[in-house]
Design a protein around this motif. Sequence first.
Motif, short mmCIF file in Angstrom:
data_model
loop_
_atom_site.label_atom_id
_atom_site.label_comp_id
_atom_site.label_asym_id
_atom_site.label_seq_id
_atom_site.Cartn_x
_atom_site.Cartn_y
_atom_site.Cartn_z
N THR A 144 41.43 27.35 12.05
CA THR A 144 42.55 26.53 12.46
C THR A 144 43.74 27.41 12.81
O THR A 144 44.42 27.20 13.81
CB THR A 144 42.94 25.56 11.33
N ARG A 145 44.01 28.44 11.97
CA ARG A 145 45.13 29.33 12.25
C ARG A 145 44.91 30.10 13.54
O ARG A 145 45.81 30.23 14.37
CB ARG A 145 45.31 30.32 11.09
N ASP A 146 43.70 30.60 13.74
CA ASP A 146 43.43 31.39 14.93
C ASP A 146 43.58 30.57 16.21
O ASP A 146 44.07 31.05 17.22
CB ASP A 146 42.01 31.97 14.86
N ASN A 147 43.17 29.30 16.15
CA ASN A 147 43.24 28.46 17.32
C ASN A 147 44.65 27.97 17.62
O ASN A 147 44.89 27.37 18.65
CB ASN A 147 42.32 27.23 17.16
N SER A 148 45.59 28.21 16.69
CA SER A 148 46.94 27.70 16.89
C SER A 148 47.73 28.52 17.90
O SER A 148 48.63 28.01 18.55
CB SER A 148 47.68 27.67 15.55
N ASN A 149 47.50 29.81 18.00
CA ASN A 149 48.23 30.65 18.94
C ASN A 149 47.87 30.29 20.38
O ASN A 149 46.71 30.31 20.75
CB ASN A 149 47.91 32.13 18.69
N LEU A 150 48.90 29.94 21.14
CA LEU A 150 48.67 29.45 22.50
C LEU A 150 49.59 30.14 23.48
O LEU A 150 50.81 30.21 23.27
CB LEU A 150 48.91 27.93 22.55
N PHE A 151 49.02 30.66 24.55
CA PHE A 151 49.80 31.22 25.65
C PHE A 151 49.25 30.61 26.93
O PHE A 151 48.05 30.69 27.19
CB PHE A 151 49.67 32.75 25.70
N ARG A 152 50.11 29.97 27.72
CA ARG A 152 49.63 29.24 28.88
C ARG A 152 50.61 29.32 30.04
O ARG A 152 51.83 29.28 29.86
CB ARG A 152 49.39 27.78 28.51
N GLN A 153 50.08 29.43 31.26
CA GLN A 153 50.86 29.36 32.48
C GLN A 153 50.92 27.90 32.92
O GLN A 153 49.89 27.25 33.11
CB GLN A 153 50.23 30.21 33.58
N ILE A 154 52.14 27.35 33.08
CA ILE A 154 52.28 25.94 33.45
C ILE A 154 52.71 25.76 34.90
O ILE A 154 52.71 24.63 35.41
CB ILE A 154 53.26 25.22 32.51
N SER A 155 53.09 26.84 35.57
CA SER A 155 53.41 26.80 37.00
C SER A 155 53.31 28.22 37.54
O SER A 155 52.95 29.14 36.81
CB SER A 155 54.81 26.22 37.25
N ASP A 156 53.65 28.40 38.80
CA ASP A 156 53.57 29.74 39.40
C ASP A 156 54.51 30.73 38.73
O ASP A 156 54.27 31.94 38.74
CB ASP A 156 53.88 29.68 40.90
N SER A 157 55.60 30.24 38.15
CA SER A 157 56.62 31.15 37.62
C SER A 157 56.98 30.87 36.15
O SER A 157 57.88 31.51 35.62
CB SER A 157 57.90 31.05 38.46
N GLU A 158 56.30 29.94 35.50
CA GLU A 158 56.67 29.55 34.14
C GLU A 158 55.51 29.73 33.17
O GLU A 158 54.36 29.40 33.49
CB GLU A 158 57.15 28.10 34.10
N TYR A 159 55.84 30.23 31.97
CA TYR A 159 54.84 30.46 30.94
C TYR A 159 55.37 29.93 29.61
O TYR A 159 56.58 30.01 29.34
CB TYR A 159 54.54 31.96 30.79
N ILE A 160 54.46 29.40 28.78
CA ILE A 160 54.86 28.92 27.46
C ILE A 160 54.01 29.60 26.39
O ILE A 160 52.87 29.98 26.63
CB ILE A 160 54.75 27.39 27.32
N TYR A 161 54.61 29.71 25.20
CA TYR A 161 53.90 30.27 24.05
C TYR A 161 54.21 29.41 22.83
O TYR A 161 55.37 28.99 22.62
CB TYR A 161 54.33 31.72 23.78
N VAL A 162 53.19 29.13 22.02
CA VAL A 162 53.35 28.37 20.77
C VAL A 162 52.54 29.08 19.70
O VAL A 162 51.37 29.39 19.91
CB VAL A 162 52.85 26.92 20.93
#
Length: 359
Positions: A144-162
Amino acid sequence: MLKIIDKYILRRYLVTFSVMLLMFIPIGIVIDVSEKVNRMIEHKVPFGEIALYYLNFTIYFANLLFPIFLFLSVIWFTSKLANNTEIIAILSSGISFTRFMRPYLIGATIVSVSVLMLGFFVVPKASKGFNDFRYAYLNRNKQTRDNSNLFRQISDSEYIYVSNMSQVSRTAFNFTLEKFEGDKLKEKLTVQRLRYNPAKKNYTMYHYTKRKVGELNDVLLSGEKKDTVFKFDLDDLTPEYYMAETLSLGELNKFIDKEKARGNANVKVYQVVLYKKYSIPVSAFILTVIAVAVSSMKRRGGMGVNLAIGIILAFTFIFFDKIFGTLAEKSSFPPIIAVWIPNLVFGILAIYLLRNAKR
């Protein structure tokens, strides 16, 4: 005569498979309870939620392990038919081996269609409930802990991390949003806690800092609490595989199209889940043919030899499935080919064993 034999074999096929599920799933539940009972007591989990969790657990793992259960059940009752010389009597009456296989294939069709429908509509809901429970009450679980780290590109110029996402409270922790122009960072937002508000369809930021990068000086904005709206959806804050497992067929197709449009490099994770919804039911036919071909002959070692061969082949199939699934997710290997390779390899094996069995 043939209809009586068909009904007899088909009934044995379905009953043995059902009994196999009813035998092994409670064992899995007992093992799971023994591992998690301390955490459930620690979190004071209501009995109703525990009961719902194990209902979802049953559906989730029955779908996941059904190829093994099916394979072993077919070997079990076909070996009994062979040891009782029932198969010899059937074939000696002039019935061809291909005709003898008909009730097996009918049984495989019933199981395949059932698994297909469950995979499209029922299993995603069960998977969501199963994973929500783990996120809410079993947060010490390493996976569960390992799957929680998230890095994702949501557009051509935007990125999110949780760093962590609670599915129950719909809250993300250590959230970061970065905006680029080319290779240059232009804006960065960091939030300690980000909560989604379903009624207002917006987000509440707690302890946030926003940095706008200038040519000479940066502009800093910070605050304790603020409501805001983002372009991304709540689903974008969910780990990829968890998200893919919880979507029905139509939702998963739409989500894949959306991720492709965004240029998400992790879209293969979703495609592997999608293609497996189709490939796993097909494996019921392949494994049925292999099981009948292996166990239809009366062997000196009896049923134990057939079961040993069956267990080796079943776990080899699962090994192939996991290896090529991971290969598709982590490399440039086409997901659709990787997902279907185990069926292709074992399909060839099924044809070879069937030819030998006919002889």
